[in-house]
Design a protein around this motif. Structure first.
Motif, PDB file in Angstrom:
ATOM      1  N   LEU A   1       3.454  -7.999   6.525  1.00 37.85           N
ATOM      2  CA  LEU A   1       2.534  -8.983   5.513  1.00 37.85           C
ATOM      3  C   LEU A   1       1.623  -8.150   5.183  1.00 37.85           C
ATOM      4  N   LYS A   2       0.861  -7.543   5.935  1.00 35.36           N
ATOM      5  CA  LYS A   2      -0.226  -6.598   5.637  1.00 35.36           C
ATOM      6  C   LYS A   2       0.187  -5.813   4.218  1.00 35.36           C
ATOM      7  N   GLY A   3       1.427  -5.208   4.253  1.00 36.09           N
ATOM      8  CA  GLY A   3       1.784  -4.549   3.027  1.00 36.09           C
ATOM      9  C   GLY A   3       2.122  -5.283   1.658  1.00 36.09           C
ATOM     10  N   VAL A   4       2.445  -6.471   1.984  1.00 38.20           N
ATOM     11  CA  VAL A   4       2.884  -7.477   1.025  1.00 38.20           C
ATOM     12  C   VAL A   4       1.366  -8.012   0.248  1.00 38.20           C
ATOM     13  N   GLN A   5       0.347  -8.003   1.085  1.00 42.01           N
ATOM     14  CA  GLN A   5      -0.950  -8.563   0.580  1.00 42.01           C
ATOM     15  C   GLN A   5      -1.824  -7.255   0.091  1.00 42.01           C
ATOM     16  N   GLU A   6      -1.165  -5.922   0.099  1.00 38.64           N
ATOM     17  CA  GLU A   6      -1.811  -5.062  -0.684  1.00 38.64           C
ATOM     18  C   GLU A   6      -1.322  -5.185  -1.912  1.00 38.64           C
ATOM     19  N   TYR A   7      -0.367  -5.870  -2.311  1.00 33.16           N
ATOM     20  CA  TYR A   7      -0.091  -6.013  -3.588  1.00 33.16           C
ATOM     21  C   TYR A   7      -0.845  -7.535  -4.201  1.00 33.16           C
ATOM     22  N   ARG A   8      -0.414  -8.601  -3.431  1.00 33.99           N
ATOM     23  CA  ARG A   8      -0.772  -9.869  -3.682  1.00 33.99           C
ATOM     24  C   ARG A   8      -1.290 -10.834  -2.680  1.00 33.99           C
ATOM     25  N   THR A   9      -2.267 -11.322  -2.486  1.00 36.70           N
ATOM     26  CA  THR A   9      -2.770 -12.080  -1.471  1.00 36.70           C
ATOM     27  C   THR A   9      -1.965 -13.397  -1.295  1.00 36.70           C
ATOM     28  N   LEU A  10      -1.266 -13.640  -0.145  1.00 33.47           N
ATOM     29  CA  LEU A  10      -0.685 -14.755  -0.364  1.00 33.47           C
ATOM     30  C   LEU A  10      -1.446 -16.002   0.269  1.00 33.47           C
ATOM     31  N   THR A  11      -1.090 -17.265  -0.328  1.00 33.75           N
ATOM     32  CA  THR A  11      -1.879 -18.503  -0.054  1.00 33.75           C
ATOM     33  C   THR A  11      -2.020 -18.826   1.445  1.00 33.75           C
ATOM     34  N   GLU A  12      -2.641 -19.714   1.750  1.00 37.34           N
ATOM     35  CA  GLU A  12      -2.448 -20.173   3.333  1.00 37.34           C
ATOM     36  C   GLU A  12      -1.070 -21.025   3.423  1.00 37.34           C
ATOM     37  N   SER A  13      -0.495 -21.700   2.546  1.00 37.79           N
ATOM     38  CA  SER A  13       0.661 -22.412   2.468  1.00 37.79           C
ATOM     39  C   SER A  13       1.879 -21.382   2.512  1.00 37.79           C
ATOM     40  N   GLU A  14       1.605 -20.257   1.592  1.00 31.49           N
ATOM     41  CA  GLU A  14       2.706 -19.235   1.944  1.00 31.49           C
ATOM     42  C   GLU A  14       2.901 -18.596   3.217  1.00 31.49           C
ATOM     43  N   LEU A  15       1.738 -18.448   3.819  1.00 28.32           N
ATOM     44  CA  LEU A  15       1.617 -17.676   5.154  1.00 28.32           C
ATOM     45  C   LEU A  15       2.528 -18.490   6.132  1.00 28.32           C
ATOM     46  N   PHE A  16       2.117 -19.705   6.140  1.00 28.80           N
ATOM     47  CA  PHE A  16       2.777 -20.749   7.272  1.00 28.80           C
ATOM     48  C   PHE A  16       3.895 -21.220   6.960  1.00 28.80           C
ATOM     49  N   LEU A  17       4.482 -20.931   5.853  1.00 30.55           N
ATOM     50  CA  LEU A  17       5.893 -21.259   5.206  1.00 30.55           C
ATOM     51  C   LEU A  17       6.679 -19.926   5.541  1.00 30.55           C
ATOM     52  N   PHE A  18       6.529 -18.863   5.628  1.00 33.86           N
ATOM     53  CA  PHE A  18       6.779 -17.642   5.808  1.00 33.86           C
ATOM     54  C   PHE A  18       8.041 -17.726   6.628  1.00 33.86           C
ATOM     55  N   LEU A  19       7.843 -17.949   8.033  1.00 30.99           N
ATOM     56  CA  LEU A  19       8.877 -18.142   8.996  1.00 30.99           C
ATOM     57  C   LEU A  19       9.917 -19.175   8.589  1.00 30.99           C
ATOM     58  N   PRO A  20       9.797 -20.234   8.031  1.00 32.22           N
ATOM     59  CA  PRO A  20      10.640 -21.212   7.713  1.00 32.22           C
ATOM     60  C   PRO A  20      11.602 -20.501   6.555  1.00 32.22           C
ATOM     61  N   CYS A  21      10.831 -19.687   5.922  1.00 28.74           N
ATOM     62  CA  CYS A  21      11.764 -18.978   4.568  1.00 28.74           C
ATOM     63  C   CYS A  21      12.447 -17.897   5.219  1.00 28.74           C
ATOM     64  N   LEU A  22      12.045 -17.301   6.404  1.00 30.98           N
ATOM     65  CA  LEU A  22      12.697 -16.244   6.864  1.00 30.98           C
ATOM     66  C   LEU A  22      13.734 -16.621   7.429  1.00 30.98           C
ATOM     67  N   LYS A  23      13.862 -17.888   8.269  1.00 32.71           N
ATOM     68  CA  LYS A  23      14.880 -18.361   8.708  1.00 32.71           C
ATOM     69  C   LYS A  23      15.969 -18.786   8.087  1.00 32.71           C
ATOM     70  N   ALA A  24      15.470 -19.364   6.725  1.00 34.17           N
ATOM     71  CA  ALA A  24      16.548 -19.654   5.795  1.00 34.17           C
ATOM     72  C   ALA A  24      17.200 -18.655   5.197  1.00 34.17           C
ATOM     73  N   ALA A  25      16.598 -17.444   4.971  1.00 30.92           N
ATOM     74  CA  ALA A  25      17.081 -16.250   4.197  1.00 30.92           C
ATOM     75  C   ALA A  25      18.365 -15.522   5.435  1.00 30.92           C
ATOM     76  N   LEU A  26      17.913 -15.613   6.495  1.00 30.80           N
ATOM     77  CA  LEU A  26      18.838 -15.342   7.661  1.00 30.80           C
ATOM     78  C   LEU A  26      20.016 -16.158   7.592  1.00 30.80           C
ATOM     79  N   LEU A  27      19.790 -17.450   7.616  1.00 25.34           N
ATOM     80  CA  LEU A  27      21.161 -17.915   7.730  1.00 25.34           C
ATOM     81  C   LEU A  27      22.040 -18.239   6.364  1.00 25.34           C
ATOM     82  N   ILE A  28      21.320 -17.875   5.066  1.00 27.64           N
ATOM     83  CA  ILE A  28      21.812 -17.841   3.886  1.00 27.64           C
ATOM     84  C   ILE A  28      22.587 -16.261   4.146  1.00 27.64           C
TER      85      ILE A  28
END
Length: 263
Positions: free
Chosen positions: A137-164
């Motif tokens: 995430l530190k690398g991600v934010q070297e390019y674009r700062t994630l919003t608070e909502s994005e940061l705390f939805l990252f894990l649900p999105c990660l789990k969704a990506a893994l299941l897909i």
């Protein structure tokens, strides 16, 4: 959208902290956002529901192939873990409910850029730890700062990506009839299931807060009020500042700094 490929091959690229950080930055670059474009998570939830159906159908078919050479290890992994994975998927669908306003992908405005970034992390195959998550995430934010909502939805999105990814993997394996792919699929399945279950059980709040620009500013509250708040109060304050920042088209961290200067 990235096509699934042999996940184990990606691990050679993820040997060091510096490589993982650069990979995070490149993942953010690849997930270019649409200017003033936002979307919710309905597309991701739809993709996840399809993946859970794929996983159920394919694991049922694989249960008849457990004794076939080349399929045995992959079939065993998938059949033994499919029910647990579907339970995780149901909880992820619940986590993603509600109205979300997330930066959309430039080339697919119905899909959040955050999902593409999470999918990139899923394709590393892990291991998922607080440190590796923080580094990515530190690398991600070297390019674009994630919003608070994005940061705390990252894990649900990660789990969704893994299941897909798992849905694609088991469908390819169950219906291709390609015995040679069994060993590779077994390794991919092992890494995906392991990463999924660690993401579900692990406590990663500290790693997420470490990457929250807003959190880092508020921790410097000269009156010391913010650090003494309980977790729900701190979260509510961050969300309120982010809401005001969006309303006035301001950067949330900069707005928080101004509030502290005026305190």
């Amino acid at each position: 959208m990235k096509n699934r490929f042999h996940i184990a091959a990606r691990m050679e690229l993820m040997l060091s902290e510096g490589q993982l950080q650069r990979y995070g930055m490149n993942s953010a670059k690849d997930a270019a956002v649409r200017p003033n474009g936002y979307c919710g998570l309905s597309r991701v939830r739809s993709m996840l529901r399809d993946a859970l159906s794929q996983l159920a159908d394919a694991s049922e078919r694989l249960s008849t192939l457990r004794s076939v050479d080349g399929f045995s290890q992959a079939a065993a992994w998938i059949c033994d873990n499919a029910d647990r994975a579907r339970t995780v998927g149901a909880s992820v669908l619940t986590e993603m409910r509600g109205r979300h306003r997330l930066p959309a992908l430039a080339d697919d405005p119905a899909l959040p850029a955050l999902y593409s970034i999470a999918q990139s992390y899923a394709l590393t195959g892990g291991p998922l730890t607080g440190q590796s998550l923080c580094t990515f995430l530190k690398g991600v934010q070297e390019y674009r700062t994630l919003t608070e909502s994005e940061l705390f939805l990252f894990l649900p999105c990660l789990k969704a990506a893994l299941l897909i990814l798992l849905g694609q993997l088991v469908a390819d394996l169950a219906f291709s009839g390609n015995v040679e792919s069994g060993e590779r699929a077994a390794e991919d399945a092992r890494m995906l299931f392991t990463m999924l279950f660690v993401a579900q059980k692990g406590k990663f709040t500290a790693a997420l807060l470490e990457n929250s620009a807003l959190e880092q500013i508020l921790r410097k509250d000269p009156a010391g009020v913010y650090p003494r708040m309980d977790r729900p109060s701190r979260q509510a304050l961050r969300h309120e500042i982010e809401r005001q920042a969006h309303r006035y088209r301001r950067d949330a961290a900069e707005l928080a700094k101004e509030y502290l200067d005026l305190a």
